[in-house]
Scaffold this motif. Structure first.
Motif, PDB file in Angstrom:
ATOM      1  N   PRO A  69       0.833  -1.211   0.000  1.00  0.00           N
ATOM      2  CA  PRO A  69       0.000   0.000   0.000  1.00  0.00           C
ATOM      3  C   PRO A  69       0.871   1.266   0.000  1.00  0.00           C
ATOM      4  O   PRO A  69       1.998   1.252   0.517  1.00  0.00           O
ATOM      5  CB  PRO A  69      -0.803  -0.123   1.301  1.00  0.00           C
ATOM      6  CG  PRO A  69      -0.737  -1.564   1.673  1.00  0.00           C
ATOM      7  CD  PRO A  69       0.572  -2.063   1.173  1.00  0.00           C
ATOM      8  N   GLN A  70       0.321   2.343  -0.563  1.00  0.00           N
ATOM      9  CA  GLN A  70       1.055   3.599  -0.650  1.00  0.00           C
ATOM     10  C   GLN A  70       1.472   4.110   0.725  1.00  0.00           C
ATOM     11  O   GLN A  70       2.559   4.665   0.900  1.00  0.00           O
ATOM     12  CB  GLN A  70       0.204   4.652  -1.364  1.00  0.00           C
ATOM     13  CG  GLN A  70       0.894   5.993  -1.564  1.00  0.00           C
ATOM     14  CD  GLN A  70       2.087   5.893  -2.505  1.00  0.00           C
ATOM     15  OE1 GLN A  70       2.024   5.222  -3.524  1.00  0.00           O
ATOM     16  NE2 GLN A  70       3.177   6.543  -2.150  1.00  0.00           N
TER      17      GLN A  70
ATOM     18  N   VAL B 107      10.579   2.365  -3.946  1.00  0.00           N
ATOM     19  CA  VAL B 107       9.865   2.030  -5.179  1.00  0.00           C
ATOM     20  C   VAL B 107       9.201   0.671  -4.981  1.00  0.00           C
ATOM     21  O   VAL B 107       9.869  -0.305  -4.638  1.00  0.00           O
ATOM     22  CB  VAL B 107      10.824   1.978  -6.388  1.00  0.00           C
ATOM     23  CG1 VAL B 107      10.044   1.759  -7.677  1.00  0.00           C
ATOM     24  CG2 VAL B 107      11.659   3.249  -6.456  1.00  0.00           C
ATOM     25  N   SER B 108       7.881   0.620  -5.193  1.00  0.00           N
ATOM     26  CA  SER B 108       7.171  -0.637  -4.990  1.00  0.00           C
ATOM     27  C   SER B 108       5.903  -0.675  -5.830  1.00  0.00           C
ATOM     28  O   SER B 108       5.311   0.364  -6.153  1.00  0.00           O
ATOM     29  CB  SER B 108       6.813  -0.808  -3.511  1.00  0.00           C
ATOM     30  OG  SER B 108       6.001  -1.952  -3.314  1.00  0.00           O
ATOM     31  N   GLU B 109       5.492  -1.887  -6.159  1.00  0.00           N
ATOM     32  CA  GLU B 109       4.200  -2.065  -6.810  1.00  0.00           C
ATOM     33  C   GLU B 109       3.088  -1.874  -5.785  1.00  0.00           C
ATOM     34  O   GLU B 109       3.247  -2.212  -4.612  1.00  0.00           O
ATOM     35  CB  GLU B 109       4.104  -3.468  -7.420  1.00  0.00           C
ATOM     36  CG  GLU B 109       5.098  -3.725  -8.541  1.00  0.00           C
ATOM     37  CD  GLU B 109       4.958  -5.126  -9.107  1.00  0.00           C
ATOM     38  OE1 GLU B 109       3.849  -5.692  -9.020  1.00  0.00           O
ATOM     39  OE2 GLU B 109       5.956  -5.663  -9.613  1.00  0.00           O
ATOM     40  N   ARG B 110       1.957  -1.310  -6.236  1.00  0.00           N
ATOM     41  CA  ARG B 110       0.825  -1.072  -5.352  1.00  0.00           C
ATOM     42  C   ARG B 110      -0.306  -2.037  -5.704  1.00  0.00           C
ATOM     43  O   ARG B 110      -0.332  -2.612  -6.793  1.00  0.00           O
ATOM     44  CB  ARG B 110       0.340   0.377  -5.490  1.00  0.00           C
ATOM     45  CG  ARG B 110       1.414   1.416  -5.279  1.00  0.00           C
ATOM     46  CD  ARG B 110       0.862   2.801  -5.041  1.00  0.00           C
ATOM     47  NE  ARG B 110      -0.267   3.126  -5.904  1.00  0.00           N
ATOM     48  CZ  ARG B 110      -0.948   4.266  -5.822  1.00  0.00           C
ATOM     49  NH1 ARG B 110      -0.602   5.168  -4.932  1.00  0.00           N
ATOM     50  NH2 ARG B 110      -1.950   4.517  -6.636  1.00  0.00           N
TER      51      ARG B 110
ATOM     52  N   VAL C   4       2.972   1.599  -9.982  1.00  0.00           N
ATOM     53  CA  VAL C   4       4.203   1.585  -9.194  1.00  0.00           C
ATOM     54  C   VAL C   4       4.273   2.894  -8.411  1.00  0.00           C
ATOM     55  O   VAL C   4       4.247   3.982  -8.997  1.00  0.00           O
ATOM     56  CB  VAL C   4       5.445   1.438 -10.095  1.00  0.00           C
ATOM     57  CG1 VAL C   4       6.716   1.583  -9.265  1.00  0.00           C
ATOM     58  CG2 VAL C   4       5.425   0.092 -10.793  1.00  0.00           C
ATOM     59  N   GLY C   5       4.316   2.778  -7.090  1.00  0.00           N
ATOM     60  CA  GLY C   5       4.369   3.964  -6.241  1.00  0.00           C
ATOM     61  C   GLY C   5       5.798   4.269  -5.834  1.00  0.00           C
ATOM     62  O   GLY C   5       6.581   3.373  -5.519  1.00  0.00           O
ATOM     63  N   ILE C   6       6.150   5.557  -5.861  1.00  0.00           N
ATOM     64  CA  ILE C   6       7.477   6.006  -5.433  1.00  0.00           C
ATOM     65  C   ILE C   6       7.288   7.095  -4.391  1.00  0.00           C
ATOM     66  O   ILE C   6       6.627   8.108  -4.650  1.00  0.00           O
ATOM     67  CB  ILE C   6       8.311   6.551  -6.610  1.00  0.00           C
ATOM     68  CG1 ILE C   6       8.436   5.503  -7.711  1.00  0.00           C
ATOM     69  CG2 ILE C   6       9.690   6.989  -6.127  1.00  0.00           C
ATOM     70  CD1 ILE C   6       9.162   5.998  -8.948  1.00  0.00           C
ATOM     71  N   SER C   7       7.837   6.902  -3.211  1.00  0.00           N
ATOM     72  CA  SER C   7       7.812   7.914  -2.157  1.00  0.00           C
ATOM     73  C   SER C   7       9.231   8.417  -1.936  1.00  0.00           C
ATOM     74  O   SER C   7      10.178   7.615  -1.891  1.00  0.00           O
ATOM     75  CB  SER C   7       7.248   7.346  -0.853  1.00  0.00           C
ATOM     76  OG  SER C   7       5.841   7.318  -0.886  1.00  0.00           O
ATOM     77  N   ALA C   8       9.359   9.727  -1.821  1.00  0.00           N
ATOM     78  CA  ALA C   8      10.679  10.346  -1.638  1.00  0.00           C
ATOM     79  C   ALA C   8      10.658  11.228  -0.399  1.00  0.00           C
ATOM     80  O   ALA C   8       9.696  11.968  -0.165  1.00  0.00           O
ATOM     81  CB  ALA C   8      11.045  11.175  -2.866  1.00  0.00           C
ATOM     82  N   ARG C   9      11.710  11.157   0.377  1.00  0.00           N
ATOM     83  CA  ARG C   9      11.843  11.968   1.591  1.00  0.00           C
ATOM     84  C   ARG C   9      13.258  12.526   1.654  1.00  0.00           C
ATOM     85  O   ARG C   9      14.203  11.937   1.145  1.00  0.00           O
ATOM     86  CB  ARG C   9      11.567  11.130   2.846  1.00  0.00           C
ATOM     87  CG  ARG C   9      10.175  10.512   2.911  1.00  0.00           C
ATOM     88  CD  ARG C   9       9.114  11.576   3.147  1.00  0.00           C
ATOM     89  NE  ARG C   9       7.804  10.978   3.351  1.00  0.00           N
ATOM     90  CZ  ARG C   9       6.944  10.703   2.380  1.00  0.00           C
ATOM     91  NH1 ARG C   9       7.282  10.959   1.121  1.00  0.00           N
ATOM     92  NH2 ARG C   9       5.764  10.178   2.653  1.00  0.00           N
TER      93      ARG C   9
END
Length: 662
Positions: free
Chosen positions: A573-574, A596-599, A604-609
């Motif tokens: 999950p996102q 980077v992961s499949e949802r 494909v969801g990418i979260s950046a911090r």
């Protein structure tokens, strides 16, 4: 012989005259046969002469036409060969079968026969291949190519396998000169003069302005820019397209120069630049320049926004948004929001898709503001998600708040032309829970803390977008303090707002300012329960283990960037993707993280911090997403490995252009 020649005066008309003469001779013979015989002999003699003359005419005419045809063919071949434009005939396998002298002179060769078009004109062969792949009906195709510093216009007739080419070098030079000299307009603004000069006397402030002005003037002279000072904080610049391109290639180094020059100040001085190009009129250029400046300021300042036609580009934005020390704007916005609420029959409050505690808390705060003036208000909420499940359990226990919740379908039915829509924690219509509400509403208010993106709800009647703020809940808390003289929040309302601030600041560790703690202090005095917030934020053991599994695959790149890619086929999950990105920031030497992961929805969801030394919003924007300087994301419709490659490619591109870290 053509029929029209046979019908001339000595053609069929002569035959009829001869027949008439024979009739007259026969009539004379009836009265005097001797005169008739003489007349008949004269008639045959005349007929013979006429026939001889006709045959001679036809023979001479045929000779003339044959000679003329030979001359025309000879001149035609010479003319085609010496035409001031090229002609090329090519075969089915795209090799040259014949060409005139012009085409040969292009390559300084007498013969190009047998040469592949792909070798002679690589770009032209590509255009022919694209045309073939479209499977459209064959028609003329125009392509302009450059060869040996000269420009040519190609006209291709696929049915005949024929190419005409004309030299258009002069036109191309004039066109390039015209493009280079087109006007661009811009505004340069010192976006934190009051904050940087805080505590200075007039002499020091004047010296600071003069120092910065001198640097801006030198920069303008370097790039041949006309600079006009409008006020102590604002400048008008005029330049041509060529100078604008040079500025974009330099990545607007003036931004770094001014910031580094004033780095010894408590709050370094920063610039914001808005530029526009490509509009039809100067008036429109000015409006677009101001809009670009607003965009740069809305994204936190210290950057340049360039609007060129349909293209909108951003440069800079490496530093955190500077916190404004005055609350005048908050008071003005609060009073304007109060008046709008009182003029409305009802207020609908909506956040972004898959809402978090900040969106829900801000919505509850706006609902409270409407309730203070007895205005009917509803919170639009589609369905709960793991990030707000525990908060919604508490909200559903409150009778008034639970009754205020509404589905998007119900809100669409209640929306009227006198209703007010308040959008919180986002400024993009496409990211709201129900975009149709934004289109239907006649009046929209935006309250958001994210850096402004290209997409924006432009027809809003009131915009409170402050990228320096930690969260939407912080902004709403400030508005509540000014919207009514005696604001009394219930413990649940205060707790919801404080929970939103806590989540977005990572327990007050990231992008907090003095006003963040002032808002938190007000909520704590209003009865916010920190223990309840801790219960809301508790993690599930299975989720914690799942995060650890993802972190196990993390790798370090560029020394300080952690990137983690899940196993193919693993659906995450996102929310969990974002939590892993947050957790990676706690590791030693990690200044930025990408997960980077499949949802579950197939994307494909990418979260950046980041911790502030790297602008992850710029990275995500290049991939089609957006967010904050320290918090951004994107969703891609592509394979997992391709998504990872695209992230790495963008990082390499930014590193080559201006460096990844401030």
């Amino acid at each position: 012989m053509p029929k029209f020649l046979q019908k001339r005066w000595h053609g069929y008309q002569t035959v009829w005259a001869f027949l008439l003469l024979l009739v007259l001779v026969i009539c004379i013979s009836m009265y005097n046969w001797e005169l008739g015989v003489m007349g008949l002999l004269l008639s045959f003699l005349l007929g013979g002469l006429m026939l001889k003359t006709e045959l001679a005419f036809r023979r001479e005419l045929n000779q003339y036409i044959s000679g003329l045809s030979f001359r025309i063919k000879r001149v035609e071949g010479e003319a085609i060969s010496t035409l001031p434009f090229g002609i090329i005939l090519y075969s089915e396998n795209r090799t040259v079968e014949w060409h005139n002298r012009f085409a040969g002179e292009m390559f300084e060769e007498q013969s190009l026969i047998g040469e592949p078009l792909q070798d002679l004109f690589p770009q032209l062969a590509g255009a022919l291949s694209a045309k073939k792949e479209t499977k459209e009906p064959a028609r003329e195709l125009k392509v302009e190519l450059q060869h040996d510093e000269r420009h040519y216009q190609f006209l291709i007739v696929p049915d005949e396998r024929l190419i005409y080419l004309y030299e258009v070098t002069e036109l191309a030079v004039l066109r390039k000169q015209y493009e280079n000299e087109r006007l661009a307009l811009g505004i340069v603004m010192l976006d934190n003069m009051d904050e940087a000069a805080q505590g200075m006397d007039d002499q020091q402030r004047t010296a600071l302005i003069a120092k910065v002005s001198s640097e801006i003037t030198s920069w303008a002279n370097q790039y041949n820019i006309y600079l006009r000072r409008l006020s102590s904080e604002r400048y008008l610049i005029m330049l041509n397209h060529k100078a604008l391109q040079e500025l974009e290639q330099s990545r607007f180094v003036i931004l770094d120069t001014v910031r580094e020059m004033t780095a010894d100040l408590k709050v370094p001085m920063t610039l914001s630049i808005g530029l526009s190009f490509g509009a039809e009129s100067i008036k429109e250029l000015g409006e677009l320049a101001q809009s670009s400046l607003d965009m740069a300021l809305g994204r936190g300042g210290d950057q340049a926004a360039v609007k060129a036609g349909q293209r909108l580009s951003f440069y800079g934005g490496k530093s955190n948004a500077v916190e404004k020390r005055t609350r005048v704007r908050a008071r003005v916005i609060a009073h304007a929001l109060r008046d709008l609420m009182q003029e409305s029959d009802r207020v609908l409050i909506m956040g972004h898709k898959i809402p978090d505690m900040d969106a829900v808390g801000a919505a509850i705060g706006v609902w409270k503001a409407a309730a203070l003036y007895n205005v009917e208000a509803h919170i639009v909420l589609d369905k709960s998600n793991p990030s707000i499940d525990r908060m919604m359990e508490q909200v559903n226990k409150d009778e008034k708040l639970s009754q205020a919740l509404m589905t998007p379908e119900q809100s669409l039915q209640l929306m009227t032309e006198h209703s007010l829509l308040v959008v919180v924690d986002t400024h993009k219509a496409s990211m709201t829970i129900e975009p149709r509400l934004v289109q239907t509403a006649s009046r929209v208010v935006v309250v958001d803390h994210h850096r402004r993106g290209e997409e924006f709800i432009n027809d809003s009647v009131l915009i409170y977008l402050e990228p320096y703020a930690s969260s939407a809940c912080e902004l709403v808390t400030e508005l509540l303090q000014y919207i009514h003289e005696k604001v009394q929040l219930t413990p649940l309302e205060a707790t919801s707002l404080l929970a939103g601030i806590t989540v977005d600041t990572k327990h007050f560790s990231l992008h907090t300012g003095s006003r963040t703690f002032e808002a938190a202090g007000f909520l704590r005095r209003s009865g916010a329960d920190t223990v309840m917030i801790q219960r809301m934020l508790k993690e599930d053991l299975d989720e914690y283990i799942a995060k650890a599994e993802i972190i196990k695959h993390a790798k370090m790149i560029y020394g300080h960037i952690a990137i983690a890619v899940t196993e193919p086929g693993q659906k995450i999950p996102q929310l969990l993707i974002a939590q892993v990105a947050d957790s990676l920031l706690n590791m030693t030497d990690v200044l930025a993280s990408f997960v980077v992961s499949e949802r579950p929805d197939g994307l494909v969801g990418i979260s950046a911090r980041s911790l502030g030394r790297m602008n992850v919003q710029v990275v995500m924007e290049r991939l089609g997403g957006g967010g904050h300087l320290t918090n951004a994301a994107v969703q891609l419709d592509c394979p997992l490995e391709e998504a990872k490659r695209r992230v790495v490619d963008v990082l390499a591109e930014i590193d080559g252009e201006e460096g990844l870290f401030e």
